[in-house]
Design a protein around this motif. Structure first.
Motif, PDB file in Angstrom:
ATOM      1  N   GLN A 130       1.017  -1.133  -0.045  1.00 17.42           N
ATOM      2  CA  GLN A 130      -0.063  -0.039   0.144  1.00 17.42           C
ATOM      3  C   GLN A 130       0.839   1.108  -0.137  1.00 17.42           C
ATOM      4  O   GLN A 130       0.640   2.301   0.627  1.00 17.42           O
ATOM      5  CB  GLN A 130      -0.913   0.044   1.095  1.00 17.42           C
ATOM      6  N   SER A 131       2.014   1.248  -0.636  1.00 18.10           N
ATOM      7  CA  SER A 131       2.747   2.330  -0.827  1.00 18.10           C
ATOM      8  C   SER A 131       3.313   2.190  -2.434  1.00 18.10           C
ATOM      9  O   SER A 131       3.994   1.204  -2.778  1.00 18.10           O
ATOM     10  CB  SER A 131       3.853   2.333   0.187  1.00 18.10           C
ATOM     11  N   GLY A 132       3.490   3.511  -3.062  1.00 17.51           N
ATOM     12  CA  GLY A 132       3.949   3.520  -4.253  1.00 17.51           C
ATOM     13  C   GLY A 132       4.730   4.781  -4.612  1.00 17.51           C
ATOM     14  O   GLY A 132       4.544   5.883  -3.684  1.00 17.51           O
ATOM     15  N   PHE A 133       5.365   5.217  -5.464  1.00 17.39           N
ATOM     16  CA  PHE A 133       5.938   6.334  -5.937  1.00 17.39           C
ATOM     17  C   PHE A 133       5.746   6.188  -7.649  1.00 17.39           C
ATOM     18  O   PHE A 133       6.551   5.680  -8.293  1.00 17.39           O
ATOM     19  CB  PHE A 133       7.336   6.844  -5.635  1.00 17.39           C
ATOM     20  N   GLU A 134       5.163   7.110  -8.090  1.00 19.68           N
ATOM     21  CA  GLU A 134       4.925   7.473  -9.512  1.00 19.68           C
ATOM     22  C   GLU A 134       4.665   8.633  -9.985  1.00 19.68           C
ATOM     23  O   GLU A 134       4.303   9.443  -9.194  1.00 19.68           O
ATOM     24  CB  GLU A 134       3.723   6.109  -9.894  1.00 19.68           C
ATOM     25  N   GLU A 143       9.434   3.680 -11.649  1.00 19.80           N
ATOM     26  CA  GLU A 143       8.311   4.115 -10.933  1.00 19.80           C
ATOM     27  C   GLU A 143       7.763   2.529 -10.025  1.00 19.80           C
ATOM     28  O   GLU A 143       8.115   1.538 -10.626  1.00 19.80           O
ATOM     29  CB  GLU A 143       7.021   4.393 -11.977  1.00 19.80           C
ATOM     30  N   ARG A 144       7.326   2.743  -9.058  1.00 20.23           N
ATOM     31  CA  ARG A 144       6.543   1.715  -8.364  1.00 20.23           C
ATOM     32  C   ARG A 144       5.491   1.988  -7.737  1.00 20.23           C
ATOM     33  O   ARG A 144       5.343   3.042  -7.412  1.00 20.23           O
ATOM     34  CB  ARG A 144       7.756   1.384  -7.113  1.00 20.23           C
ATOM     35  N   ASP A 150      -7.563  -3.422   8.566  1.00 19.40           N
ATOM     36  CA  ASP A 150      -8.397  -4.527   7.925  1.00 19.40           C
ATOM     37  C   ASP A 150      -7.748  -4.383   6.277  1.00 19.40           C
ATOM     38  O   ASP A 150      -7.796  -5.159   5.456  1.00 19.40           O
ATOM     39  CB  ASP A 150      -9.587  -4.886   7.807  1.00 19.40           C
ATOM     40  N   CYS A 151      -7.532  -3.075   5.934  1.00 19.79           N
ATOM     41  CA  CYS A 151      -7.027  -2.668   4.212  1.00 19.79           C
ATOM     42  C   CYS A 151      -5.908  -1.866   4.226  1.00 19.79           C
ATOM     43  O   CYS A 151      -5.347  -1.923   3.151  1.00 19.79           O
ATOM     44  CB  CYS A 151      -8.275  -2.332   3.881  1.00 19.79           C
ATOM     45  N   GLY A 152      -5.277  -1.001   5.164  1.00 15.33           N
ATOM     46  CA  GLY A 152      -4.615  -0.023   5.055  1.00 15.33           C
ATOM     47  C   GLY A 152      -5.092   1.187   4.160  1.00 15.33           C
ATOM     48  O   GLY A 152      -6.312   1.087   3.916  1.00 15.33           O
ATOM     49  N   GLU A 153      -4.061   2.100   3.849  1.00 14.28           N
ATOM     50  CA  GLU A 153      -4.355   3.191   3.087  1.00 14.28           C
ATOM     51  C   GLU A 153      -3.231   3.411   2.191  1.00 14.28           C
ATOM     52  O   GLU A 153      -1.984   3.369   2.638  1.00 14.28           O
ATOM     53  CB  GLU A 153      -4.584   4.370   3.785  1.00 14.28           C
ATOM     54  N   TYR A 154      -3.557   3.591   0.779  1.00 19.34           N
ATOM     55  CA  TYR A 154      -2.233   3.731  -0.286  1.00 19.34           C
ATOM     56  C   TYR A 154      -1.710   5.229   0.181  1.00 19.34           C
ATOM     57  O   TYR A 154      -2.011   6.350   0.441  1.00 19.34           O
ATOM     58  CB  TYR A 154      -2.948   3.726  -1.366  1.00 19.34           C
ATOM     59  N   SER A 155      -0.273   4.851   0.307  1.00 21.82           N
ATOM     60  CA  SER A 155       0.498   6.252   0.327  1.00 21.82           C
ATOM     61  C   SER A 155       1.185   6.606  -0.882  1.00 21.82           C
ATOM     62  O   SER A 155       2.065   5.517  -1.484  1.00 21.82           O
ATOM     63  CB  SER A 155       1.480   6.031   1.512  1.00 21.82           C
ATOM     64  N   PRO A 156       0.923   7.627  -1.768  1.00 24.62           N
ATOM     65  CA  PRO A 156       1.507   7.841  -3.156  1.00 24.62           C
ATOM     66  C   PRO A 156       2.857   8.533  -3.004  1.00 24.62           C
ATOM     67  O   PRO A 156       3.761   8.373  -3.885  1.00 24.62           O
ATOM     68  CB  PRO A 156       0.727   8.683  -3.742  1.00 24.62           C
ATOM     69  N   SER A 157       3.428   8.845  -1.746  1.00 26.45           N
ATOM     70  CA  SER A 157       4.488   9.294  -1.368  1.00 26.45           C
ATOM     71  C   SER A 157       4.834   9.513   0.053  1.00 26.45           C
ATOM     72  O   SER A 157       3.852   9.615   0.879  1.00 26.45           O
ATOM     73  CB  SER A 157       5.058  10.744  -2.021  1.00 26.45           C
ATOM     74  N   TYR A 158       6.278   9.464   0.496  1.00 32.31           N
ATOM     75  CA  TYR A 158       6.557   9.860   1.975  1.00 32.31           C
ATOM     76  C   TYR A 158       6.092  11.119   2.143  1.00 32.31           C
ATOM     77  O   TYR A 158       5.666  11.306   3.337  1.00 32.31           O
ATOM     78  CB  TYR A 158       8.157   9.681   2.014  1.00 32.31           C
ATOM     79  N   GLN A 159       6.087  12.115   1.190  1.00 31.45           N
ATOM     80  CA  GLN A 159       5.508  13.532   1.673  1.00 31.45           C
ATOM     81  C   GLN A 159       4.120  13.491   1.791  1.00 31.45           C
ATOM     82  O   GLN A 159       3.718  14.239   2.875  1.00 31.45           O
ATOM     83  CB  GLN A 159       5.927  14.480   0.339  1.00 31.45           C
ATOM     84  N   LYS A 160       3.246  12.800   1.282  1.00 31.13           N
ATOM     85  CA  LYS A 160       2.058  12.828   1.428  1.00 31.13           C
ATOM     86  C   LYS A 160       1.536  12.099   2.731  1.00 31.13           C
ATOM     87  O   LYS A 160       0.731  12.492   3.722  1.00 31.13           O
ATOM     88  CB  LYS A 160       1.267  11.994   0.405  1.00 31.13           C
TER      89      LYS A 160
END
Length: 279
Positions: A147-151, A163-164, A207-217
């Protein structure tokens, strides 16, 4: 000038049950005259050994109901006792001792040191000025494995990073916040509430987490949640020193490694920081 790393353990007893608070204190003063620097005249100088003894005496007499209150006690003592003190700053950090539990039952006198973040605070005051209190947590290391990426980041001829959309998010947090006008706050309760906000905003629902698009966010989400839930906080600073993990290439070993074995990239590591306050 002042005294750094004044370390001590304060033991408190209530019947058979015992309580501990181990802290490290730094106490710094600025005097009304710089004559000790300019002229070598020490007549106004409070020796740093005296500063150390005062801190220990305050711990003995007042106890440590909270780190913030102890820092306030230090500031108040120097301001009300010494007319030559123009400014005082007290920094206090706690060794993370937690009470041992055996089969869910809390032990009356045994503790374990758990490195799940170090609590600290600062109090500072100028003569005829307001008392300012900061608090925080440092060395808090958190990880989520998905649940983390950087695109979608900026690219040029020097860009080699792919990109991940699914990566490990791991880092060590430093969080420091300031209070408004200091009233009769329950500093212990507020600190625990903010720590819970940090963990919740970082991880998302269990139960599902939350997506992080960046460390900054992620940093911003932590700050926004704290400011929305804790009205006593006026400004919050968050620094995230992040650790990257690379998937080990096991093709030469005849194995397919589907992000099951990874190695940390120790240096250089990334870092992001943001300070956010109310309007």
């Amino acid at each position: 000038y002042g005294k750094n790393t004044i370390k001590f353990l304060r033991l408190h007893k209530e019947g058979k049950k015992q309580f501990v608070k181990e802290v490290e204190v730094c106490a710094h003063l600025r005097l009304t005259s710089p004559q000790e620097y300019l002229e070598g005249n020490n007549s106004l100088v409070i020796p740093t050994d005296t500063i150390k003894n005062i801190v220990l005496v305050l711990a003995k007499k007042n106890g440590i109901s909270s780190l913030e209150q102890f820092a306030i006690d230090i500031c108040n003592h120097f301001m009300t006792t010494f007319c030559q003190v123009a400014y005082v700053k007290a920094y206090v950090q706690e060794v993370p001792w937690q009470r041992l539990h055996e089969d869910g039952v809390p032990h009356i006198h045994s503790f374990i040191c758990v490195p799940d973040g170090i609590r600290f605070c600062e109090a500072e005051q100028c003569r005829n000025g307001p008392l300012i209190v900061f608090a925080g947590i440092k060395d808090l290391k958190l990880m989520k494995t998905t649940q983390s990426g950087f695109e979608g980041f900026y690219k040029n001829e020097h860009t080699t990073l792919p990109e991940r959309h699914d990566r490990i998010l791991c880092g060590e947090f430093f969080c420091k916040w300031s209070y408004g006008e200091c009233k009769d706050f329950d500093f212990n309760c507020i600190w625990k509430q903010i720590r819970e906000c940090i963990l919740e905003a970082f991880a998302g629902p269990p139960d599902c987490g939350e997506y992080s698009p960046s460390y900054q966010k992620t940093v911003n989400c932590i700050q926004m949640l704290v400011l929305s839930r804790v009205p006593q906080v006026q400004v919050i600073e968050v620094v995230l020193n992040n650790t990257f993990y690379n998937v080990v290439d096991m093709k030469n070993l005849g194995l397919t490694n589907d992000k099951e074995v990874l190695v940390p990239v120790e240096t250089p590591y990334g870092s992001c920081a943001c300070t956010l306050g109310r309007k």
